[in-house]
Write an enzyme that holds these catalytic residues in place. Structure first.
Site, mmCIF file in Angstrom:
data_model
loop_
_atom_site.group_PDB
_atom_site.id
_atom_site.type_symbol
_atom_site.label_atom_id
_atom_site.label_comp_id
_atom_site.label_asym_id
_atom_site.label_seq_id
_atom_site.Cartn_x
_atom_site.Cartn_y
_atom_site.Cartn_z
ATOM 1 N N ASN A 1 6.149 6.048 4.617
ATOM 2 C CA ASN A 1 5.815 4.500 4.255
ATOM 3 C C ASN A 1 4.884 3.885 4.863
ATOM 4 O O ASN A 1 3.772 3.609 4.177
ATOM 5 C CB ASN A 1 7.262 3.643 4.549
ATOM 6 C CG ASN A 1 7.380 2.595 4.059
ATOM 7 O OD1 ASN A 1 6.488 1.814 3.711
ATOM 8 N ND2 ASN A 1 8.677 1.854 4.147
ATOM 9 N N ASP A 2 4.985 3.511 6.239
ATOM 10 C CA ASP A 2 3.973 2.749 6.792
ATOM 11 C C ASP A 2 2.742 3.373 6.770
ATOM 12 O O ASP A 2 1.692 2.660 6.971
ATOM 13 C CB ASP A 2 4.308 2.643 8.599
ATOM 14 C CG ASP A 2 5.804 1.970 8.245
ATOM 15 O OD1 ASP A 2 5.816 0.824 7.693
ATOM 16 O OD2 ASP A 2 6.350 2.101 9.563
#
Lengths: 468, 95
Positions: free
Chosen positions: A393-394
């Protein structure tokens, strides 16, 4: 054997370590490199056992046998997803061993009423106290790191704002104890106090560090365990301990540095500061996602993959949590068999320790030539037809590149949004470790394939087979 | 003091050698590098054997501490090298 021959063999052992580490610079020579280093260790141990100074064999042999048994069992049983825990345990035991050696030396000095004096005693004393301090911090710090990784302890950062002052106070108190012990103003009581202070310091140093920063902590503790071994080497003037300890210390420091750069944070920031908390103008997740997120079924995605020539898979730790490595490899195999070029783009902090994701993929028999680093992958995303993001994600969040106000601004990311289309396999729109919404999910060229990572990938592979 | 300076030089040079070597290790091999270097830091085992096994009449406390140090360092050495070997074998090219 006389001491000159022993020291020559120690030199051979040290050289084997160096050649062994050099072997680790290429996958092809790595297995041999590791075996050469193990051979070096064997040489060092055998020569030490033949040393005439060693006269009490029973305890030594019993310790070696017990340690071999436990070590072999651990190495054979450990799951690859649990490698960070294994390394945390090994770091801690390394620190604990240095503490044991230093403490044994200290009590021997005390008992022998110091037959040596002057500079030699002073240096040996300094080395003992440093080995105790660093070894003990490594020991208790690793125990906390293990607890967090194993989820016995909460993975969240735990602490309060004054924590760094307590740590500073503990460090200063420890150094004061070291000073008093070295100058002979404190006795056994002071020694016990030093061990106690260092034990607490190890706990309070690692406790405030959150789950996402664990790769840094593991690498740093790795470095400490090396430095502790080198300090133990200074106690007895043993060259092989000093050289090996220095090599390991350097290795840990470099890996720590690589991890910090990959997160765009300084080591001090990881150790003492939390990530900048998003302030008043924090981004509302609903605002980012509302009406812009497209959801796709495995059949839809299989249609997208129909004409793809180049596919890049971006794995994150979520992939390992879902035990989806083998499913992903089968998907990649299916695509390759259709003439598609498939690569894996691995962010440096994709796993829970440096290089962890690579090991997990290698276990699923992904070819190491297909694993690309961030630097290798980024120039090629614009030439890529489909990117499949699984459990990451990040590290794909374009805010890190574009939004100067974002807490993760400046963190190097995989520029997956430059590909023609991006498929994100994820359970929900929930945020990653950084707690931020990811505008990537709302982009025009991105679709979400919601579901459990492993099942979703298996469904996708099945859909591909159907259309074939 | 001279002996100390020699040992310190050795330490400094080994740090530089380590930095040069480690920066060449590709990210793919960073986990095996950590477990492997961990095994190497188990070289404390040499110190542990010397501290435990030598000396005229070591006290019970010294022997106990030495024994613990030997067990810990041996786990470090054996576990570290074996698990590294296990990982590295997985990195072989597929036929």
């Amino acid at each position: 054997m006389n001491s000159m021959i022993i020291n020559l063999f120690y030199l051979v052992a040290a050289l084997l370590f160096v050649v062994g580490i050099k072997g680790l610079t290429r996958p092809k020579t790595a297995v041999r490199g590791n075996r050469l280093a193990a051979l070096g260790m064997l040489v060092a141990i055998v020569v030490t056992l033949l040393d005439q100074q060693v006269i009490h064999y029973q305890i030594v042999v019993a310790g070696l046998a017990l340690g071999t048994l436990i070590g072999a069992l651990m190495a054979a049983k450990i799951q690859m997803t649990a490698m960070p825990q294994m390394v945390a345990i090994l770091n801690g035991l390394g620190g604990g061993a240095s503490l044991g050696v230093a403490a044994a030396s200290y009590f021997t000095f005390v008992a022998s009423e110091s037959t040596v004096s002057g500079d030699v005693l002073l240096i040996a004393n300094c080395a003992v106290m440093l080995a105790v301090l660093i070894g003990t911090v490594t020991f208790s710090g690793s125990a906390v790191a293990f607890g967090k990784l194993q989820e016995i302890l909460s993975g969240q950062a735990f602490g309060f704002s004054g924590m760094k002052f307590i740590n500073l106070g503990l460090l200063l108190a420890s150094l004061a104890a070291v000073f008093l012990l070295v100058t002979g103003q404190a006795g056994i009581g002071g020694f016990v106090l030093l061990v106690a202070l260092a034990l607490i310091l190890g706990v309070t140093l690692v406790m405030p560090i959150g789950g996402a920063d664990m790769p840094v902590v593991i690498a740093l503790l790795n470095s400490y365990s090396g430095i502790a071994a080198a300090a133990a080497g200074f106690i007895m003037g043993n060259t092989v301990l000093i050289i090996s300890g220095a090599l390991v210390g350097a290795s840990g420091i470099i890996l720590t540095q690589i991890m910090c750069v990959a997160m765009n944070r300084s080591l001090l920031n990881v150790l003492f500061g939390k990530m900048a908390v998003a302030d008043g103008n924090s981004i509302d997740a609903d605002e980012v996602y509302k009406g812009k997120v497209t959801s796709a079924s495995p059949d839809d995605v299989s249609l997208m993959l129909e004409d793809a020539e180049r596919v890049v898979i971006v794995p994150g730790f979520g992939l390992a949590m879902a035990q989806a490595q083998h499913a992903v490899r089968e998907l990649a195999d299916t695509l390759v068999s259709r003439g598609v070029t498939v690569e894996f783009a691995i962010h440096p902090v994709a796993g829970r320790m440096p290089g962890h994701m690579n090991v997990l993929l290698a276990e699923a028999e992904v070819d190491y030539d297909a694993m690309k680093t961030m630097e290798q992958s980024n120039p090629n995303f614009c030439k890529t037809d489909v990117v499949i993001v699984i459990g990451a994600n990040d590290v794909t969040n374009p805010m890190a590149r574009e939004d100067k106000g974002s807490p993760i601004y400046g963190m190097p990311i995989l520029n997956v949004d430059q590909a023609k289309s991006v498929v994100i396999v994820k359970r929900s729109l929930s945020p990653g470790f950084a707690g931020l919404p990811n505008p990537l999910f709302a982009m025009d060229n991105a679709v979400m394939m919601f579901g459990d990572g492993k099942q979703a990938i298996m469904d996708l592979t099945a859909a591909l087979h159907e259309t074939a | 003091m001279d002996a100390f300076i020699i040992l310190l030089s050795l330490f400094a040079l080994a740090v530089f050698l380590g930095v040069e070597l480690i920066t060449k290790v590709p990210p793919t091999l960073h986990t095996p590098l950590m477990s492997g270097s961990n095994a190497i830091s188990g070289i404390t085992i040499v110190g542990a054997i010397l501290a435990t096994g030598s000396g005229e009449a070591p006290g019970v406390l010294v022997q106990l501490l030495g024994f613990i140090a030997i067990v810990f360092a041996t786990i470090n050495v054996v576990g570290g090298f074996m698990v590294t070997n296990r990982m590295l074998k997985m990195f072989k090219r597929r036929g």
